[in-house]
Structure formats: structure tokens, C-alpha cells
Motif scaffolding. Sequence first.
Motif, PDB file in Angstrom:
ATOM      1  N   TYR A  39      -5.541   2.359  -5.405  1.00 22.60           N
ATOM      2  CA  TYR A  39      -6.542   1.336  -5.710  1.00 22.60           C
ATOM      3  C   TYR A  39      -6.178   0.023  -5.015  1.00 22.60           C
ATOM      4  O   TYR A  39      -5.002  -0.287  -4.811  1.00 22.60           O
ATOM      5  N   ASN A  40      -7.209  -0.754  -4.686  1.00 23.45           N
ATOM      6  CA  ASN A  40      -7.020  -2.025  -3.990  1.00 23.45           C
ATOM      7  C   ASN A  40      -7.710  -3.133  -4.767  1.00 23.45           C
ATOM      8  O   ASN A  40      -8.943  -3.157  -4.851  1.00 23.45           O
ATOM      9  N   PHE A  41      -6.924  -4.028  -5.347  1.00 29.09           N
ATOM     10  CA  PHE A  41      -7.485  -5.159  -6.096  1.00 29.09           C
ATOM     11  C   PHE A  41      -7.794  -6.314  -5.136  1.00 29.09           C
ATOM     12  O   PHE A  41      -6.929  -6.733  -4.361  1.00 29.09           O
ATOM     13  N   ARG A  42      -9.017  -6.818  -5.213  1.00 29.34           N
ATOM     14  CA  ARG A  42      -9.438  -7.935  -4.369  1.00 29.34           C
ATOM     15  C   ARG A  42      -9.984  -9.040  -5.274  1.00 29.34           C
ATOM     16  O   ARG A  42     -11.170  -9.043  -5.639  1.00 29.34           O
ATOM     17  N   PRO A  43      -9.128  -9.986  -5.683  1.00 29.15           N
ATOM     18  CA  PRO A  43      -9.474 -10.990  -6.699  1.00 29.15           C
ATOM     19  C   PRO A  43     -10.409 -12.071  -6.167  1.00 29.15           C
ATOM     20  O   PRO A  43     -10.614 -12.225  -4.968  1.00 29.15           O
ATOM     21  N   GLY A  44     -10.947 -12.855  -7.140  1.00 27.92           N
ATOM     22  CA  GLY A  44     -11.883 -13.921  -6.798  1.00 27.92           C
ATOM     23  C   GLY A  44     -11.338 -15.315  -7.055  1.00 27.92           C
ATOM     24  O   GLY A  44     -11.974 -16.312  -6.690  1.00 27.92           O
ATOM     25  N   ALA A  45     -10.152 -15.400  -7.681  1.00 24.75           N
ATOM     26  CA  ALA A  45      -9.556 -16.721  -7.944  1.00 24.75           C
ATOM     27  C   ALA A  45      -8.053 -16.567  -8.124  1.00 24.75           C
ATOM     28  O   ALA A  45      -7.553 -15.488  -8.464  1.00 24.75           O
ATOM     29  N   VAL A  46      -7.304 -17.673  -7.866  1.00 23.62           N
ATOM     30  CA  VAL A  46      -5.857 -17.658  -8.003  1.00 23.62           C
ATOM     31  C   VAL A  46      -5.411 -18.921  -8.731  1.00 23.62           C
ATOM     32  O   VAL A  46      -6.034 -19.979  -8.612  1.00 23.62           O
ATOM     33  N   GLU A  47      -4.321 -18.775  -9.472  1.00 24.79           N
ATOM     34  CA  GLU A  47      -3.784 -19.924 -10.208  1.00 24.79           C
ATOM     35  C   GLU A  47      -2.268 -19.820 -10.280  1.00 24.79           C
ATOM     36  O   GLU A  47      -1.707 -18.742 -10.471  1.00 24.79           O
ATOM     37  N   THR A  66       0.206   2.081  -3.597  1.00 28.28           N
ATOM     38  CA  THR A  66       0.435   3.491  -3.306  1.00 28.28           C
ATOM     39  C   THR A  66       1.596   3.968  -4.166  1.00 28.28           C
ATOM     40  O   THR A  66       2.144   3.212  -4.976  1.00 28.28           O
ATOM     41  N   GLN A  67       1.964   5.229  -3.988  1.00 25.99           N
ATOM     42  CA  GLN A  67       3.041   5.792  -4.789  1.00 25.99           C
ATOM     43  C   GLN A  67       4.366   5.060  -4.550  1.00 25.99           C
ATOM     44  O   GLN A  67       5.154   4.857  -5.474  1.00 25.99           O
ATOM     45  N   LYS A  68       4.569   4.605  -3.305  1.00 27.00           N
ATOM     46  CA  LYS A  68       5.864   4.019  -2.951  1.00 27.00           C
ATOM     47  C   LYS A  68       5.815   2.532  -2.639  1.00 27.00           C
ATOM     48  O   LYS A  68       6.847   1.858  -2.706  1.00 27.00           O
ATOM     49  N   ASN A  69       4.622   2.029  -2.269  1.00 24.44           N
ATOM     50  CA  ASN A  69       4.551   0.647  -1.796  1.00 24.44           C
ATOM     51  C   ASN A  69       3.400  -0.135  -2.402  1.00 24.44           C
ATOM     52  O   ASN A  69       2.411   0.435  -2.884  1.00 24.44           O
ATOM     53  N   LEU A  70       3.552  -1.458  -2.342  1.00 22.34           N
ATOM     54  CA  LEU A  70       2.473  -2.392  -2.642  1.00 22.34           C
ATOM     55  C   LEU A  70       2.184  -3.156  -1.360  1.00 22.34           C
ATOM     56  O   LEU A  70       3.075  -3.784  -0.782  1.00 22.34           O
ATOM     57  N   TYR A  71       0.935  -3.078  -0.896  1.00 26.09           N
ATOM     58  CA  TYR A  71       0.529  -3.773   0.327  1.00 26.09           C
ATOM     59  C   TYR A  71      -0.223  -5.038  -0.072  1.00 26.09           C
ATOM     60  O   TYR A  71      -1.276  -4.975  -0.707  1.00 26.09           O
ATOM     61  N   VAL A  72       0.333  -6.177   0.296  1.00 29.30           N
ATOM     62  CA  VAL A  72      -0.249  -7.461  -0.080  1.00 29.30           C
ATOM     63  C   VAL A  72      -0.774  -8.158   1.169  1.00 29.30           C
ATOM     64  O   VAL A  72      -0.074  -8.257   2.181  1.00 29.30           O
ATOM     65  N   GLU A  73      -1.997  -8.660   1.080  1.00 32.88           N
ATOM     66  CA  GLU A  73      -2.594  -9.455   2.152  1.00 32.88           C
ATOM     67  C   GLU A  73      -2.980 -10.812   1.589  1.00 32.88           C
ATOM     68  O   GLU A  73      -3.547 -10.899   0.495  1.00 32.88           O
ATOM     69  N   GLY A  74      -2.651 -11.885   2.323  1.00 28.95           N
ATOM     70  CA  GLY A  74      -3.065 -13.215   1.910  1.00 28.95           C
ATOM     71  C   GLY A  74      -1.928 -14.217   1.945  1.00 28.95           C
ATOM     72  O   GLY A  74      -0.931 -14.069   1.223  1.00 28.95           O
ATOM     73  N   TYR A  81       5.813  -4.258   0.010  1.00 30.73           N
ATOM     74  CA  TYR A  81       6.842  -4.317  -1.023  1.00 30.73           C
ATOM     75  C   TYR A  81       7.068  -2.911  -1.585  1.00 30.73           C
ATOM     76  O   TYR A  81       6.110  -2.202  -1.915  1.00 30.73           O
ATOM     77  N   THR A  82       8.320  -2.548  -1.687  1.00 29.91           N
ATOM     78  CA  THR A  82       8.652  -1.227  -2.239  1.00 29.91           C
ATOM     79  C   THR A  82       8.449  -1.222  -3.752  1.00 29.91           C
ATOM     80  O   THR A  82       8.895  -2.132  -4.453  1.00 29.91           O
ATOM     81  N   VAL A  83       7.773  -0.179  -4.247  1.00 27.27           N
ATOM     82  CA  VAL A  83       7.569  -0.026  -5.690  1.00 27.27           C
ATOM     83  C   VAL A  83       8.709   0.822  -6.248  1.00 27.27           C
ATOM     84  O   VAL A  83       8.798   2.026  -5.982  1.00 27.27           O
ATOM     85  N   ASN A  84       9.613   0.184  -6.997  1.00 26.25           N
ATOM     86  CA  ASN A  84      10.737   0.912  -7.585  1.00 26.25           C
ATOM     87  C   ASN A  84      10.338   1.684  -8.828  1.00 26.25           C
ATOM     88  O   ASN A  84      10.886   2.753  -9.118  1.00 26.25           O
ATOM     89  N   ASN A  85       9.360   1.124  -9.565  1.00 28.71           N
ATOM     90  CA  ASN A  85       8.953   1.774 -10.818  1.00 28.71           C
ATOM     91  C   ASN A  85       7.640   1.160 -11.298  1.00 28.71           C
ATOM     92  O   ASN A  85       7.322   0.004 -10.966  1.00 28.71           O
ATOM     93  N   ILE A  86       6.869   1.930 -12.053  1.00 35.37           N
ATOM     94  CA  ILE A  86       5.668   1.406 -12.713  1.00 35.37           C
ATOM     95  C   ILE A  86       5.814   1.656 -14.209  1.00 35.37           C
ATOM     96  O   ILE A  86       5.921   2.804 -14.659  1.00 35.37           O
ATOM     97  N   GLU A  87       5.848   0.577 -14.966  1.00 38.46           N
ATOM     98  CA  GLU A  87       6.028   0.675 -16.416  1.00 38.46           C
ATOM     99  C   GLU A  87       4.702   0.450 -17.137  1.00 38.46           C
ATOM    100  O   GLU A  87       3.865  -0.340 -16.693  1.00 38.46           O
ATOM    101  N   THR A  88       4.526   1.141 -18.242  1.00 35.08           N
ATOM    102  CA  THR A  88       3.401   0.869 -19.140  1.00 35.08           C
ATOM    103  C   THR A  88       3.856  -0.168 -20.165  1.00 35.08           C
ATOM    104  O   THR A  88       4.910  -0.016 -20.787  1.00 35.08           O
TER     105      THR A  88
END
Length: 373
Positions: A39-47, A66-74, A81-88
Amino acid sequence: MKIKLLLCLMCFSFVIQAQNTYSYVTDRKFYDPRDLIGYNFRPGAVEIRDEYESELDPGEYSFGITQKNLYVEGGEISGVYTVNNIETTEFGFKLLLMNSRDATMQGHLKVIVNPSQNVEAVVFRKSNKSPEMIFFLNEISDQLNEKESEYFTDIKELKIEDPDSLWTKTVHPFLLIHHGSGIQDRIQITDSTSLVFSRTLRFIDKHAKKKEKQRKKEEKEREKLANEKEMLKDVAVEEDEVVEEVEEISEEEMEKKVRTAKILAFDIGTLKTEEDLEMLDDDIRKDIILKRELQLEIASILKYDDGTVEKKVVSHKIKKVTQREDEAAGPDEERYQLDLETTKGINIYLYLTGDKAISSLEIEDKLFLMRGH
């Protein structure tokens, strides 16, 4: 040679998607960390708390997971960025990150989920020494929501009470997941993506050749009789010398001749529906074979790495439909599966909810989801 964008490097794919659209709060529900993948989040505001806040242009910032990485643009936070873990967590999910170029820079991405399981914001921190940046997703406008509500098929909208009722339906899915790359594509109205289930009825006269032969025979007999009458006109005979022979036939033979004439006179091209066939005389109906040809036509958009797009329409002829039920499925889960086997041996799976509403369709490496997932 063109390479499909959907099979390219994930980073480049996310950049292309982020160029001119927002992602809205109601676009997707997230129940499990696996729902975030692709999934790709494309926000409308930043703070940044106590520092600044600003509205964003469509695609100015994006966060592709993705399963292994986070791709950030902006801005200054662009990178992989490497994704080491995803916690709930109690607020949703938390991705523990490490900069792929500098292992000492460890940060996180918090995914903030509301009670409806929609994401309202993502909170990015580049490293332990960086401030948290809060990115808010836009609420969809009433105007766009109304337009999309009319166009896209909602998850509980279209019910299929029995498999036979499927073959008059047109479905407009909302999300497309590519199993190979994991990317989740949010479909736009302008993509004209559709799933069209159709049935063509073919009416075949099983004695067509025999009837055609009989027609020609009768035509010849009529021509012969007409010629004989013309010849009699040229012969001068007394009225009392002409003996008209009357052929005596039985009532059974007369009925047979009438029935044959009725069958020969019938035009099979007048049949359009199964009801038309049912209304026919038994004598005519027994000679007609009805064949139902089932078809699924999938129209979708292919995106290429040079920025071009191509609309592709693929038709699948269905030879067999099998329905299965998962009795352990919950009330809001996919309980029924319609296995559509094509003439080429491809299995297409249509999934229905507990009340038999269309939920998703899976074909080879693609999964189409209805709006509301």
C-alpha cells in the motif's frame, strides 16, 4: 523493450503512483499488518508539533510499504528504509525502521487506525534524533464520494443468490492487488476497469440439414405441379373430359403433413431468450438444442515505465462453475467461492460474503477487491 510498471522495482512504482493523487481515509481498511504490504499512503497535510503545519499537493509526500522496505518520497526524508518489524499496537501499527545506508539511523512509522479500521494518519520519524512528522490523510469530498459510490461496486452491494444469476452482472472493482509485486493499486474511475459476466444463448436445430433437404424436395414438387398446370392450360379438352383426381388421405396423415409444414416454416432466428423456447410447440421445441456460452470480460489498465498507459480487454470463456462454502467463515468474511473454470484451464475465483454479495475476484496473479475492503 517496455517493462510493465507493475513488475518493476517497488520504489519506482511507488514514485509513479504518488505523482498526482491523494489516498483518502476511506480507501482501505487495515485489520492486519499484512494489509499494509504493497500500500502507498499519499497524505494531504503535514505537521511537526510546536513547529509548523502545512497542506500538501497531491503526491508531494508518499509512503510505500513492502515486506522488507519503506519507500519514502518528499523533501529531506526521501529514501529507502529497511523494515525490521511491524508491530500491532493500540493505535494501529508500528513499523520499526533502519536507514539502509546508515544502520545507526533507526526510526519508525506509526500507522494510526480509527475505529472503522481506516488509516487517518501516519507518523514518521527518520531517526532517534529527528522529530516526529505527522502526515494526515485527506477525507474524501462529498462530491467525489457520491460519484465513486455510484460507479464502484461496494462489498455488500451486488448479491449472487445462485451461480446462474451471475451472468448478467457488471462489476467495477475498487482495488487491484498484484500478487507478484504485492502492489495495491487504487483504481480510478478514468481507468474504466470492469468485470463483465455475460451469457450468450445459441439455439441449434438438430435436424437442420434434414429439414433443408425436405424443404428443397417440397419446392421441387411445387414447381413440378405448377408446370403441369401450365401445360394443361395449353391443351384443348372438353370440360366433361377432365377428370379431377382427388387424393384421399387419412386424418393421421393430414395431421402429419400439417405438423411437418409447421416445423419447416419455423424460423429459429426468432428465438432470443429461454422463455421464447419454452413457449414453442412441443413438435418444434424437441428439435432445438439450447447452448449457453458463458464469458467473463476483464477490462483493465496497464502502466509502463515510460509513463504510458494501455487499456487491455481480455475475454475468458467459462466451461464450468463450481460453488464451495467455508462454513467456518465469520459473518463479514468471504464464505462462498465460485470457481469459474475457463476453456483454457484457468481457474478464476469469485468470492462472496455470508449474504452472497460479491467481495473479490482472483485470477492468476491479480486480486480485485470491491469498495469497502
